[in-house]
Design a protein around this motif. Structure first.
Motif, PDB file in Angstrom:
ATOM      1  N   PRO A 182       0.831  -1.148  -0.013  1.00  0.00           N
ATOM      2  CA  PRO A 182       0.081  -0.014  -0.182  1.00  0.00           C
ATOM      3  C   PRO A 182       0.916   1.201  -0.078  1.00  0.00           C
ATOM      4  N   ALA A 183       0.376   2.476  -0.614  1.00  0.00           N
ATOM      5  CA  ALA A 183       0.844   3.727  -0.643  1.00  0.00           C
ATOM      6  C   ALA A 183       1.334   4.222   0.621  1.00  0.00           C
ATOM      7  N   GLU A 184       0.598   3.698   1.772  1.00  0.00           N
ATOM      8  CA  GLU A 184       0.984   4.263   3.031  1.00  0.00           C
ATOM      9  C   GLU A 184       2.209   3.753   3.622  1.00  0.00           C
ATOM     10  N   ALA A 185       2.480   2.563   3.051  1.00  0.00           N
ATOM     11  CA  ALA A 185       3.736   1.950   3.671  1.00  0.00           C
ATOM     12  C   ALA A 185       4.745   2.649   3.133  1.00  0.00           C
ATOM     13  N   LEU A 186       5.033   3.134   1.894  1.00  0.00           N
ATOM     14  CA  LEU A 186       6.124   3.984   1.345  1.00  0.00           C
ATOM     15  C   LEU A 186       6.024   5.321   1.848  1.00  0.00           C
ATOM     16  N   VAL A 187       4.839   5.982   2.039  1.00  0.00           N
ATOM     17  CA  VAL A 187       4.809   7.263   2.472  1.00  0.00           C
ATOM     18  C   VAL A 187       5.343   7.287   3.982  1.00  0.00           C
ATOM     19  N   GLN A 188       5.326   6.289   4.705  1.00  0.00           N
ATOM     20  CA  GLN A 188       5.784   6.018   6.014  1.00  0.00           C
ATOM     21  C   GLN A 188       7.358   6.124   5.964  1.00  0.00           C
ATOM     22  N   LEU A 189       7.646   5.038   5.073  1.00  0.00           N
ATOM     23  CA  LEU A 189       9.285   4.925   5.032  1.00  0.00           C
ATOM     24  C   LEU A 189      10.050   6.259   4.616  1.00  0.00           C
ATOM     25  N   TRP A 190       9.249   6.912   3.686  1.00  0.00           N
ATOM     26  CA  TRP A 190       9.608   8.334   3.262  1.00  0.00           C
ATOM     27  C   TRP A 190       9.944   9.311   4.325  1.00  0.00           C
ATOM     28  N   GLY A 191       8.740   9.273   5.185  1.00  0.00           N
ATOM     29  CA  GLY A 191       8.699  10.254   6.282  1.00  0.00           C
ATOM     30  C   GLY A 191       9.741   9.740   7.519  1.00  0.00           C
ATOM     31  N   TYR A 192      10.103   8.525   7.524  1.00  0.00           N
ATOM     32  CA  TYR A 192      11.075   8.061   8.462  1.00  0.00           C
ATOM     33  C   TYR A 192      12.354   8.328   8.159  1.00  0.00           C
ATOM     34  N   ARG A 193      12.590   8.203   6.696  1.00  0.00           N
ATOM     35  CA  ARG A 193      13.986   8.732   6.287  1.00  0.00           C
ATOM     36  C   ARG A 193      14.018  10.387   6.317  1.00  0.00           C
ATOM     37  N   MET A 194      13.062  11.062   6.183  1.00  0.00           N
ATOM     38  CA  MET A 194      13.080  12.579   5.994  1.00  0.00           C
ATOM     39  C   MET A 194      13.071  12.984   7.016  1.00  0.00           C
ATOM     40  N   THR A 195      12.338  13.021   8.179  1.00  0.00           N
ATOM     41  CA  THR A 195      12.054  13.654   9.293  1.00  0.00           C
ATOM     42  C   THR A 195      12.331  13.152  10.583  1.00  0.00           C
ATOM     43  N   ARG A 196      11.784  11.732  10.677  1.00  0.00           N
ATOM     44  CA  ARG A 196      12.200  11.279  11.911  1.00  0.00           C
ATOM     45  C   ARG A 196      13.472  10.819  12.418  1.00  0.00           C
ATOM     46  N   VAL A 197      14.149  10.540  11.390  1.00  0.00           N
ATOM     47  CA  VAL A 197      15.722  10.525  11.762  1.00  0.00           C
ATOM     48  C   VAL A 197      16.460  11.803  12.156  1.00  0.00           C
ATOM     49  N   ALA A 198      16.061  12.909  11.410  1.00  0.00           N
ATOM     50  CA  ALA A 198      16.432  14.058  11.812  1.00  0.00           C
ATOM     51  C   ALA A 198      15.903  14.622  13.019  1.00  0.00           C
ATOM     52  N   GLU A 199      14.758  14.315  13.612  1.00  0.00           N
ATOM     53  CA  GLU A 199      14.303  14.630  14.874  1.00  0.00           C
ATOM     54  C   GLU A 199      15.139  14.169  15.782  1.00  0.00           C
ATOM     55  N   ALA A 200      15.687  12.849  15.634  1.00  0.00           N
ATOM     56  CA  ALA A 200      16.299  12.032  16.778  1.00  0.00           C
ATOM     57  C   ALA A 200      17.845  12.481  16.761  1.00  0.00           C
ATOM     58  N   ILE A 201      18.351  13.134  15.730  1.00  0.00           N
ATOM     59  CA  ILE A 201      19.716  13.443  15.336  1.00  0.00           C
ATOM     60  C   ILE A 201      20.092  15.119  16.175  1.00  0.00           C
ATOM     61  N   LYS A 202      19.095  15.775  15.759  1.00  0.00           N
ATOM     62  CA  LYS A 202      19.468  17.126  15.969  1.00  0.00           C
ATOM     63  C   LYS A 202      19.687  17.557  17.481  1.00  0.00           C
ATOM     64  N   PRO A 203      19.188  17.012  18.678  1.00  0.00           N
ATOM     65  CA  PRO A 203      19.473  17.216  19.764  1.00  0.00           C
ATOM     66  C   PRO A 203      21.201  17.210  20.175  1.00  0.00           C
ATOM     67  N   LEU A 204      21.826  16.384  19.083  1.00  0.00           N
ATOM     68  CA  LEU A 204      23.274  16.153  19.402  1.00  0.00           C
ATOM     69  C   LEU A 204      23.934  17.524  19.194  1.00  0.00           C
ATOM     70  N   LYS A 205      23.595  18.334  18.367  1.00  0.00           N
ATOM     71  CA  LYS A 205      24.294  19.586  18.327  1.00  0.00           C
ATOM     72  C   LYS A 205      23.540  20.497  19.078  1.00  0.00           C
ATOM     73  N   ASP A 206      22.955  20.464  19.950  1.00  0.00           N
ATOM     74  CA  ASP A 206      22.044  21.669  20.688  1.00  0.00           C
ATOM     75  C   ASP A 206      23.082  21.889  22.176  1.00  0.00           C
ATOM     76  N   VAL A 207      23.463  22.951  21.661  1.00  0.00           N
ATOM     77  CA  VAL A 207      24.388  23.581  22.633  1.00  0.00           C
ATOM     78  C   VAL A 207      23.657  23.699  24.296  1.00  0.00           C
ATOM     79  N   GLY A 208      22.621  23.776  24.188  1.00  0.00           N
ATOM     80  CA  GLY A 208      21.872  23.962  25.635  1.00  0.00           C
ATOM     81  C   GLY A 208      21.592  22.490  26.150  1.00  0.00           C
ATOM     82  N   LEU A 209      21.835  21.711  25.619  1.00  0.00           N
ATOM     83  CA  LEU A 209      21.761  20.329  26.160  1.00  0.00           C
ATOM     84  C   LEU A 209      22.863  19.576  26.684  1.00  0.00           C
TER      85      LEU A 209
END
Length: 327
Positions: A182-209
């Motif tokens: 189904p299309a939802e499976a491909l859309v979910q994989l795209w979102g995982y690669r594009m946004t979910r990974v970035a959300e998990a990684i960004k705190p690593l360069k937050d000078v306030g954390l």
């Protein structure tokens, strides 16, 4: 349990399709049933291992109308599966003392196994199929993702999604393997690669954390003042670490090194989550080399250690990203 509708028992051999050959592996003299593949290969086998392994066959062989034949006559079942698939079915059903567990070497073999598991209620086949998919996901994660979604293997879906981060996005999307996904499976994989990974990684360069993945004492990159009395000319940034929660002044080029590595993972599209330190390390060492204090320090060792620990932390964070499936 699947309602038996195929194979079709057939005791009238005159009306059945002509036999091309007989299996060299499953050809027992005391067989009480013959499975005839769709391409005309006969497998002379026993009902008991099929009945014990598969509720489908147990129900089929219990139907009285299927066996209203004379004593000693062997039943022939016309299979819709070809000879390769039928042999795989029998190899799974027979005990290991008679044949080894089938080797699912490629994704075609795995699909055969999963199709058999679904049709003949062979739940024990799922685990070896999953083990094979785990192995194959390292090279063709998109094909594994598609198959896992079609056969509702949620753990393998998540594993394939993670493995796909080391590859381009869906390089085999135009193949028949994606039919029925189904299309939802491909859309979910795209979102995982594009946004979910970035959300998990960004705190690593937050000078306030606070930085929890490396200790400040692991960063041996020179003091502000050398033994000769030279003063460090590098910019500094105040960061807190798990062993220095109150904050400590750190070389700016070290923090720039960390942020540039994180930016590699925070950039889309990406074909890997493996950090490439070569150019980043060279730039950091160039800045450190301009300082009369830092140029003689153990900067390169500290940066290599930083990259290794940062890679592990990034992978840990990405691995913990939840990946929901509807099954």
């Amino acid at each position: 349990m699947t309602t038996p509708s195929a194979p079709i028992p057939n005791s009238n051999t005159a009306s059945s399709s002509p036999t091309i050959s007989t299996s060299s592996v499953f050809n027992f003299e005391d067989a009480d049933v013959t499975l005839r593949s769709s391409n005309g290969v006969d497998f002379h086998v026993h009902r008991w291992p099929l009945s014990k392994a598969s509720p489908f066959f147990a129900a089929l062989f219990s139907l009285p109308q299927a066996y209203s034949t004379t004593v000693g006559q062997r039943i022939t079942c016309d299979m819709s599966e070809d000879s390769q698939t039928t042999e795989l079915l029998l190899a799974f059903c027979y005990p290991r003392s008679l044949c080894e567990e089938p080797l699912l070497d490629d994704i075609t073999d795995v699909e055969r196994a999963l199709t058999l598991a679904k049709k003949f209620d062979l739940n024990f086949v799922i685990r070896p199929a999953e083990r094979a998919l785990e192995r194959i996901a390292a090279t063709t994660p998109d094909l594994v993702y598609a198959m896992a979604w079609r056969y509702e293997l949620s753990r393998i879906v998540r594993l394939a999604a993670l493995a796909s981060l080391e590859h381009p996005f869906l390089p085999h999307a135009t193949t028949s393997s994606f039919a029925g996904v189904p299309a939802e499976a491909l859309v979910q994989l795209w979102g995982y690669r594009m946004t979910r990974v970035a959300e998990a990684i960004k705190p690593l360069k937050d000078v306030g954390l606070p930085i929890t993945w490396i200790r400040q004492t692991d960063i041996v990159i020179g003091p502000r003042l050398s033994p000769e009395g030279n003063t460090c000319s590098c910019a500094h940034v105040t960061l807190s670490f798990k062993d220095k929660p109150e904050g400590v002044s750190i070389k700016g080029w070290w923090w720039a090194f960390v942020c540039e590595l994180v930016d590699q993972l925070d950039t889309f599209p990406r074909d890997t989550i493996t950090l490439n330190t070569r150019g980043v390390l060279r730039r950091a060492m160039s800045i450190a080399g301009d300082c009369c204090v830092c140029r003689d320090s153990m900067a390169v060792d500290a940066l290599n250690l930083t990259a290794n620990l940062l890679q592990k932390e990034a992978y840990r964070r990405i691995k913990e990203i939840p990946y929901e499936t509807p099954f």
